[in-house]
Design an enzyme around this catalytic site. Sequence first.
Site, PDB file in Angstrom:
ATOM      1  CE1 TYR A 290     -40.421  41.695 -16.404  1.00 53.79           C
ATOM      2  CE2 TYR A 290     -40.878  41.614 -14.062  1.00 53.79           C
ATOM      3  CZ  TYR A 290     -41.106  42.177 -15.289  1.00 53.79           C
ATOM      4  OH  TYR A 290     -42.010  43.210 -15.432  1.00 53.79           O
ATOM      5  CE1 TYR A 340     -44.425  42.384 -17.198  1.00 60.11           C
ATOM      6  CE2 TYR A 340     -45.749  44.279 -17.826  1.00 60.11           C
ATOM      7  CZ  TYR A 340     -44.533  43.739 -17.460  1.00 60.11           C
ATOM      8  OH  TYR A 340     -43.429  44.542 -17.375  1.00 60.11           O
TER       9      TYR A 340
END
Length: 387
Positions: A290, A340
């Site tokens: 991430y 995202y």
Amino acid sequence: MTAGRQSFAGKAAVAGVGMTELSRDSGRSVLELALEASRAAITDAGLGPQDVDAVLCYHMNDSTPAAYLASALHLQDPVWTNEFYSGGTQCASILGDAAMLIESGTASSVLVYRALNGRSGKRMGQTALRIGAGAEEQFSLPYGMLGPVHLFALAAQRWMHETGADESDLAAVVRHSRDHASRNPRAIFRKPMAREEYFGLPYVATPLRRADCCLESDGAVALLVTRTDIADAARPGSPRIRAAVRGGGPGASAMDRAPDVSRLFSSSLAAPLYERAGMSPADVDLAMVYDAYSFVVPVQLEDFGLVPPGESGAFLRAGAADFDGRLPVNPHGGLLSEGYVHGLNNIAEAVRQLRGDAVANQVRDPSVALCTGFGGSLGSAAILERV
């Protein structure tokens, strides 16, 4: 504190992946985005809406409710639905929540999704004065803490001070991300970035430049998690959910109460994840990290034991994290360059890579993928395994 530790070896598989176009202005409702990704995931799994009996999602009051999506998909009652109020902290561990539903017999096929208009709709990084939950922000706001980027810029500064890392290490992360994204047709940023271009960018909050911060995107991603017997019959080769953990400890998320303001969730979750999976860092051959901010990539690589302490910058610069390197990291470009969707697009790419059908930068013969979900010193991690 480490909660939600569980092993699911051989009990649940990710059989389907669906994803919309990622953009800065979708021109569509979040429900429409969620429907497109969900239908694609169900179809990709070789199943139909009649086979889905549970729906899970995570959001920050910026999405469509799970029950609304279940109704719009015309799923057959009874359908188990649940929602988690959170962002990227959930993207890896929600696989564990789906696996628990399957292991308990509550469901046989679980639809997991994240959908948002994160650029054209409700945007993160904006802080308002209020009472109740989050009221402590009124005391940090006057000092320039306007949102997550300022919080994690401070964490990055401290990490650099403690470890000797510098901005060339951040540049290595960004350039690695852009290079992978340049060959990914889904990516929003598909232009490679030269070192000079990176250092010419303005700071958002020192030491983080604009390219060090993840994108704001419109889009949706959905996964269909099923019993392994269903997956083997309908979508052979579906990766298994080996283990998942969620939790963390004191650190970057609560700097006023933490002995180490640069500490991330990965320092708390690495050991229990490997314990639950019955694996070690040596087993991991694909890392889907991430990457909300560039500095969290080297921190996680070192915390999870994938790179020796202090060597992550050199590791990236040497090409060892490239899709054809020793340990591929985010071969699709990640959240810094592809888009995202609060990390679920990273999980979707892990599934594609393990199945061997990535649209670009296919890693050679991956078998074990580490997937992480970042929320500062709180987060999650999961291991997916190819059959």
